[in-house]
Motif scaffolding. Structure first.
Motif, PDB file in Angstrom:
ATOM      1  N   ASN A   1     -34.410   1.222 -90.448  1.00  0.00           N
ATOM      2  CA  ASN A   1     -34.107   2.634 -90.451  1.00  0.00           C
ATOM      3  C   ASN A   1     -35.248   3.491 -89.906  1.00  0.00           C
ATOM      4  OD1 ASN A   1     -32.158   4.469 -91.003  1.00  0.00           O
ATOM      5  ND2 ASN A   1     -32.924   4.937 -93.066  1.00  0.00           N
TER       6      ASN A   1
ATOM      7  N   LEU B   1     -37.260   2.898 -87.576  1.00  0.00           N
ATOM      8  CA  LEU B   1     -37.213   2.864 -86.117  1.00  0.00           C
ATOM      9  C   LEU B   1     -36.194   3.868 -85.580  1.00  0.00           C
ATOM     10  CD1 LEU B   1     -38.525   0.886 -84.085  1.00  0.00           C
ATOM     11  CD2 LEU B   1     -36.518  -0.557 -84.343  1.00  0.00           C
TER      12      LEU B   1
ATOM     13  N   LEU C   1     -32.589   6.514 -80.791  1.00  0.00           N
ATOM     14  CA  LEU C   1     -32.611   5.780 -79.516  1.00  0.00           C
ATOM     15  C   LEU C   1     -32.899   4.287 -79.696  1.00  0.00           C
ATOM     16  CD1 LEU C   1     -34.431   8.260 -77.099  1.00  0.00           C
ATOM     17  CD2 LEU C   1     -32.009   7.597 -77.123  1.00  0.00           C
ATOM     18  N   CYS C   2     -33.707   3.958 -80.700  1.00  0.00           N
ATOM     19  CA  CYS C   2     -34.040   2.546 -80.929  1.00  0.00           C
ATOM     20  C   CYS C   2     -33.406   2.079 -82.221  1.00  0.00           C
ATOM     21  CB  CYS C   2     -35.553   2.356 -81.098  1.00  0.00           C
ATOM     22  SG  CYS C   2     -36.537   2.955 -79.738  1.00  0.00           S
ATOM     23  N   ASP C   3     -32.893   0.868 -82.227  1.00  0.00           N
ATOM     24  CA  ASP C   3     -32.651   0.224 -83.503  1.00  0.00           C
ATOM     25  C   ASP C   3     -32.719  -1.286 -83.364  1.00  0.00           C
ATOM     26  OD1 ASP C   3     -30.067  -0.645 -82.774  1.00  0.00           O
ATOM     27  OD2 ASP C   3     -29.292   1.315 -83.328  1.00  0.00           O
ATOM     28  N   ALA C   4     -32.720  -1.962 -84.519  1.00  0.00           N
ATOM     29  CA  ALA C   4     -32.947  -3.400 -84.516  1.00  0.00           C
ATOM     30  C   ALA C   4     -31.626  -4.129 -84.694  1.00  0.00           C
ATOM     31  CB  ALA C   4     -33.934  -3.766 -85.616  1.00  0.00           C
TER      32      ALA C   4
END
Lengths: 221, 221
Positions: A188, A190, A197-200
């Motif tokens: 979260n 990130l 824009l970013c996530d895992a």
């Protein structure tokens, strides 16, 4: 008087676990991961696993031993997988493992737990809060589960980076562990810091982002 | 009906804090750091601070608000120091901040808390367990304390590394946070894995080990 071996660790091999044991372990893993060791009462685990609390005591002995059994179940699985991958790399005929090989083989068994299914995600959360659990329970457990494999990785990094100060290698291995655990335990952060824009949520991209950063860090002379 | 503003955050400025308040905050910081939010009863803090439990309620309102006050006290101090150093770097006439400048100015205010005195070490431990505390309490708090400064750092890293994918910068900032928090929250891990050869008891060496590794990681194209 016979001394009760209260510190003996309880690793029940998969073939000896029955379905009620598995249910207790799954439920305990979820509760310990969510709330931590101290704040999780056994009756909560019993009701979640739909068993009598006495059965937990019968199978596992105590809350502490249940916690150990939970941690050992997935922790040893993770360690075995890391060692298997390291063995493979070292037997490879095309040359000794590179820094990037080592990092990926260390990360992949853990990172893949984020994506496989929710029970293994519970273990990652349990793992991420290990530093905050009572030291008298966790320090020995962590040493048993991780130290041998992590030391083998340290030695392999030293061989792969013969010109880097051996002490710096240990620092870097510890930072590698901190960096990946932080990502897997709270993806979260990130999303929040990147305004979405970013996530895992994509495994290969997560491994790529972490391993390129760490590889470059390890290679610093 | 007037709605009670139960989520209003309580940052008491230093000049408004009396010695009993400071004692309560110090003691709460130590207890929350050691045991976590849920497992720390208010009466434990009251007895540690040698005050009546009612006085805690009078000054702070509730356990949740006390936790907020504890976190804001040092968290805002850390953020202000990071922003002050970043302002200094940006006003410098010898050129824009380098990656290494940015990393050091982000790390130094936190790392120095490990060495200054035990009350600030308590805050670092509190900070390191933040991911494991109840999200409804910590997420907003963390955003208020850290997000503005961390976003400014992200922007500065993007300027210092114009050829690096802006998304990778966010990943790297999050990994930087994970790596340094892991070191400061459990220096013991380093000693154990190095068989006593490495430890974090020397501030300048700790900053050097962390910042060289991270600088090299950030610079990966």
């Amino acid at each position: 008087m016979r001394k009760r071996s209260s510190t003996k660790l309880m690793a029940i091999s998969p073939e000896l676990r029955n379905s009620k044991m598995e249910r207790i372990l799954n439920c305990a893993e979820k509760e310990f991961a969510a709330r931590g060791y101290s704040a999780t009462p056994l009756h909560k685990i019993a009701s979640g696993a739909r068993v009598n609390q006495a059965l937990i005591s019968y199978y596992f002995g105590s809350k502490e031993k249940l916690y150990q059994a939970v941690f050992l179940r997935r922790g040893l699985e993770l360690t075995r997988e890391r060692l298997r991958l390291l063995d493979e790399l070292e037997k490879r005929t095309s040359g000794p493992p590179t820094v990037e090989d080592l990092i990926r083989s260390f990360l992949v068994p853990a990172i893949s737990m984020m994506y496989e299914g929710s029970d293994r995600r519970d273990f990652l959360r349990l793992q991420a809060r290990l530093q905050n659990e009572p030291k008298e329970i966790t320090e020995k457990l962590r040493a048993i589960v991780y130290d041998e494999a992590t030391r083998r990785y340290i030695d392999s990094f030293k061989k792969a980076l013969p010109r880097v100060d051996p002490k710096a290698i240990v620092w870097r291995v510890v930072m590698m562990i901190g960096a990946y655990l932080y990502i897997v335990s709270d993806a979260n952060r990130l999303r929040q810091l990147s305004n979405g824009l970013c996530d895992a949520d994509e495994q290969e991209e997560t491994i790529r982002q972490i391993s390129t950063f760490l590889t470059s860090g390890f290679r610093y002379p």
